[in-house]
Design an enzyme around this catalytic site. Sequence first.
Site, mmCIF file in Angstrom:
data_model
loop_
_atom_site.group_PDB
_atom_site.id
_atom_site.type_symbol
_atom_site.label_atom_id
_atom_site.label_comp_id
_atom_site.label_asym_id
_atom_site.label_seq_id
_atom_site.Cartn_x
_atom_site.Cartn_y
_atom_site.Cartn_z
ATOM 1 N N SER A 420 18.667 3.065 -13.205
ATOM 2 C CA SER A 420 17.708 2.329 -14.042
ATOM 3 C C SER A 420 18.207 1.926 -15.423
ATOM 4 O O SER A 420 17.607 1.062 -16.063
ATOM 5 C CB SER A 420 16.446 3.171 -14.220
ATOM 6 O OG SER A 420 16.782 4.351 -14.934
ATOM 7 N N PRO A 422 19.784 0.177 -18.567
ATOM 8 C CA PRO A 422 19.030 0.652 -19.742
ATOM 9 C C PRO A 422 17.511 0.560 -19.611
ATOM 10 O O PRO A 422 16.792 0.716 -20.598
ATOM 11 C CB PRO A 422 19.545 -0.290 -20.835
ATOM 12 C CG PRO A 422 19.864 -1.559 -20.112
ATOM 13 C CD PRO A 422 20.317 -1.186 -18.747
ATOM 14 N N GLY A 423 17.006 0.254 -18.446
ATOM 15 C CA GLY A 423 15.561 0.369 -18.235
ATOM 16 C C GLY A 423 14.790 -0.932 -18.240
ATOM 17 O O GLY A 423 13.558 -0.908 -18.317
ATOM 18 N N GLY A 424 15.479 -2.054 -18.158
ATOM 19 C CA GLY A 424 14.789 -3.355 -18.139
ATOM 20 C C GLY A 424 13.855 -3.477 -16.950
ATOM 21 O O GLY A 424 12.661 -3.765 -17.111
ATOM 22 N N LYS A 425 14.396 -3.235 -15.773
ATOM 23 C CA LYS A 425 13.584 -3.397 -14.557
ATOM 24 C C LYS A 425 12.577 -2.246 -14.428
ATOM 25 O O LYS A 425 11.447 -2.459 -13.991
ATOM 26 C CB LYS A 425 14.491 -3.446 -13.323
ATOM 27 C CG LYS A 425 15.353 -4.698 -13.299
ATOM 28 C CD LYS A 425 16.288 -4.733 -12.151
ATOM 29 C CE LYS A 425 17.314 -5.839 -12.324
ATOM 30 N NZ LYS A 425 18.388 -5.503 -13.288
ATOM 31 N N ASP A 443 19.442 7.593 -13.626
ATOM 32 C CA ASP A 443 20.763 6.973 -13.792
ATOM 33 C C ASP A 443 21.799 8.084 -13.905
ATOM 34 O O ASP A 443 21.506 9.167 -14.428
ATOM 35 C CB ASP A 443 20.818 6.073 -15.036
ATOM 36 C CG ASP A 443 21.936 5.056 -14.926
ATOM 37 O OD1 ASP A 443 21.651 3.894 -14.591
ATOM 38 O OD2 ASP A 443 23.106 5.427 -15.159
ATOM 39 N N CYS A 544 24.192 -7.942 -9.260
ATOM 40 C CA CYS A 544 24.500 -9.160 -10.018
ATOM 41 C C CYS A 544 25.891 -9.650 -9.606
ATOM 42 O O CYS A 544 26.661 -10.118 -10.434
ATOM 43 C CB CYS A 544 24.391 -8.940 -11.516
ATOM 44 S SG CYS A 544 25.381 -7.565 -12.099
HETATM 45 C C1 SAM Z 1 23.262 -2.766 -12.818
HETATM 46 S S1 SAM Z 1 23.061 -1.364 -13.723
HETATM 47 C C2 SAM Z 1 21.347 -1.059 -13.594
HETATM 48 C C3 SAM Z 1 20.552 -1.916 -14.527
HETATM 49 C C4 SAM Z 1 19.110 -1.514 -14.570
HETATM 50 N N1 SAM Z 1 18.501 -1.532 -13.284
HETATM 51 C C5 SAM Z 1 18.323 -2.412 -15.477
HETATM 52 O O1 SAM Z 1 17.655 -3.305 -15.031
HETATM 53 O O2 SAM Z 1 18.373 -2.202 -16.668
HETATM 54 C C6 SAM Z 1 23.732 -0.149 -12.670
HETATM 55 C C7 SAM Z 1 23.523 1.244 -13.127
HETATM 56 O O3 SAM Z 1 23.894 2.103 -12.074
HETATM 57 C C8 SAM Z 1 24.314 3.311 -12.656
HETATM 58 N N2 SAM Z 1 25.024 4.100 -11.637
HETATM 59 C C9 SAM Z 1 26.293 4.016 -11.245
HETATM 60 N N3 SAM Z 1 26.560 4.922 -10.287
HETATM 61 C C10 SAM Z 1 25.424 5.582 -10.052
HETATM 62 C C11 SAM Z 1 25.070 6.655 -9.169
HETATM 63 N N4 SAM Z 1 25.947 7.178 -8.335
HETATM 64 N N5 SAM Z 1 23.822 7.096 -9.201
HETATM 65 C C12 SAM Z 1 22.924 6.560 -10.027
HETATM 66 N N6 SAM Z 1 23.206 5.563 -10.883
HETATM 67 C C13 SAM Z 1 24.436 5.072 -10.899
HETATM 68 C C14 SAM Z 1 25.142 2.852 -13.834
HETATM 69 O O4 SAM Z 1 25.214 3.856 -14.793
HETATM 70 C C15 SAM Z 1 24.360 1.640 -14.299
HETATM 71 O O5 SAM Z 1 23.542 1.982 -15.365
#
Ligand code: SAM
Length: 861
Positions: A420, A422-425, A443, A544
Amino acid sequence: MGRKAKFTEGVVAKKGPGRKTKKQKDPLFSKALIDAKESNDAKLSSRQRKRARKRIQKVEQRKEKQLLKTQSPSPHDNSKESSEESSDEEELLLKPSKAGFSDHNNQWLKPKNKTSSKRQLHKTAEDESDSEDDEIEDENENSEAEVDESDEDMEEAEDDSEEDQDESEEEQDSDEESDNLKVQKLNDLDSDSDSNEEDNFSPESDDNDENDDLLPIEKESKKLKKRQEKEDKLAEEELQLNIANQEKFIFPAKGSEDDVKSLQDVQQRIREIVSVLADFKKLRDGKHSRSDYLEILKNDLCTYYSYNEFLMDKLLQLFPLSELLEFLEASEVQRPLTIRTNSLKTRRRDLAQALISRGVNLDPIGKWSKVGLVVYSSQVPMGATPEYLAGHYIIQGASSMLPVMALAPQENERILDMSSAPGGKASHISAIMKNTGVLFANDINRDRIKAVVGNFHRMGIINSVITCMDGRNYPQYMKGFDRVLLDAPCTGTGVVAKDASVKTSKDEIDIQRCYNLQRQLLLAAIDSVSAKSSTGGYIVYSTCSVLPEENEWVIDFALKKRNVKLVSTGLDFGTDGFVNYRHYRFHPTLKLTKRFYPHTHNMDGFFVAKLKKFSDVIPKSSNDTDEPAEDIEDSKRAAEVSDEEEEIESPKKKAKISENGVNVPTKLNGIEKKTKKLDKKIKLVKGTKEKVQKKKAKIVNQEQISEEESNNTKKKKRSKKADKLDNSKTKNDNQANKKVEGISKTNNVKAKNKKSENMKNISKESKIKNQASPSLERVDDSTEKDKGKNKNKNKKLQNKAVDKKSKISSSKKSDLIEWTDVPMDAAKKISNKMKKNTKKTIGKLKPRKSDKSSKKFKNKK
Ligand SMILES: C[S@@+](CC[C@H](N)C(=O)[O-])C[C@H]1O[C@@H](n2cnc3c(N)ncnc32)[C@H](O)[C@@H]1O
């Protein structure tokens, strides 16, 4: 040409409805005008009057001559002819000449000198110009003046000729001269009129009046503009011509591919190659294949847009050429800044008003969102306005709103956002849930999770539990969610405009790492959801990235490994996901997934898929991690092989498998690549040869084996038959032995005091048994079973057994004969064994405690 004036008709024009639409009638002139015309005729100049008088005199003289001639007829008929001619001349003079050929104007048919022909031409031109003049007359006074002048000149010339030359000749010549003069003048007029015409018909001419009002500088500038426009037109035409006659693209010589001076040259070459590839049959040079062209194009694209070869390869595989250029161009440009209204704190309209008052130029993002706003320009930083700090909005890409919309959270549900930060969604989900139910925002990254906490505080989210752990382990701790969002970590190939480092930093290993993690996370997400949820049971997966490896492949994998199916995302725009991608075939329902591109949707490249879980049972066959990777590697290898066969496809980098099982791409130069390709082909051919040989060998072996087997089966059948016979005998023997032994044991029980004698008996009997059957354990069992039998029964049996024994002994004679056939050594061995067995049985037959107790009981009695 023109309409004939009817001077005699009435002056008053008719009035009435539709008179304007009626066909225009011949023009009418007022009487005053007609009178004036007549008076004008009267007002002739002295010269004109002189000429008129002369003409009249001439006519009269001719008449007189004719009269004289008629009175004294000439001897020749020619005179008649001449008279006729003269009369004709007179007629010509008096009557208006007839148009076209007739006997009266047969002179027209006589060949004329060049000047006359020219004159004729000029005359036709004159006629035309006259006709045009009629139209232009009113508008162009100058031309009229010139015509008048020419008329005057003509008259003057006429006068001169009259004075100097013979009458008739003079007249003709003067006519000719006047014609010439007139033609000359008309020629000028023509040219003028032409120019005038241009002026008249061109829009510029309409501006003539306006031009009169303009200052001279303005006029000049106008003229300059016109010239400029003309030049531009010409230049455009020239350009089009050049394009049409464009020279074929010359394929650069070996080693000179990189001899490009500037980026503009690179861009030019990109365009040229793209145009060649668009019509390859026509525009190719015949020497080079499509892949040769593609290779140069790829290199040029890499240098022009600063991508590494690997990613450019991937993109070349993903998009058709024209679309690829669009994608690359769009990825160079930042997407418009967008914000999402926090519906927990404010309404979009109120927020928009507040921001507009701060000097922000914005608009609603589109019909598809009720909370999104697009910001065109702002006088204040959007991340520092009082509204932002108060949590009225969050800066969020348009594409980031799509996965949450697809998830469609409901109030009072239990929802998990697996990654999640930085929490936008996550904050969007919470807002849609109206702060009800529970939102688990997880996260793996401890630093990034702080941003979630900050954003949630700012935006007033109070229904959340924030966790920090590996999403892959989530179902081990918590399950049964109504919905799960997995916005997976990815290569970010859809957000190149935001992070240009993606262009050069990504390679095969990164992609492999990503899709392996994505698969594991997705399976965990599916396992965290409850299929029995009354309201949900949904999983939304998004990235993305635009690469199918991270999108369709991951979903396709999950479809195979879990009891889930794809459902519509509910998003009415975006392009459908791939079902066929190059040589790969995905599940047909993958068309329900959605893809978004910067060049088509003006938002970051994005992928969204929605799954519905229909059973909580995890299929047993699913090996969650290793298998799929192998599958993909296999399919990739297959694709590589087929790539080599295809001319169209660009040559791919090959990957070697390292110790830890990860594919490591290696950089190869052209020769190495070719040699490797050849090696591969040789291997393939060898492999197929070997396979064929193996198959042949197998077939031969099988034949041999089958023969052997048939022989064996025959043998076995025979041996079985023999065994059966033996068995039947041994069975009979066993049965008999059992009973015999049983009897002997009962005897043992009976004869308690005569142990030694019994023992002797037993040993004797056992000897007989051993001869019949080698197994004695069964006998022991039977003895134990028979212990509790009645004495009478034993007696009866004893008698029966004696009878049977005698029978068996007789039957065993044959067996004994057989046994005697056994070699002596073997017979000795068997006998030794038997002895040992007998000893054992003796040990087993010792009286037990129960027997002792029974003795005691009997003694008491
Ligand atoms: C695309 S970003 C998520 C953005 C978020 N959904 C938002 O809208 O703000 C992907 C996130 O996955 C996290 N991540 C990577 N590996 C992970 C894991 N094994 N378990 C949980 N989170 C993970 C990363 O730290 C990163 O913050």
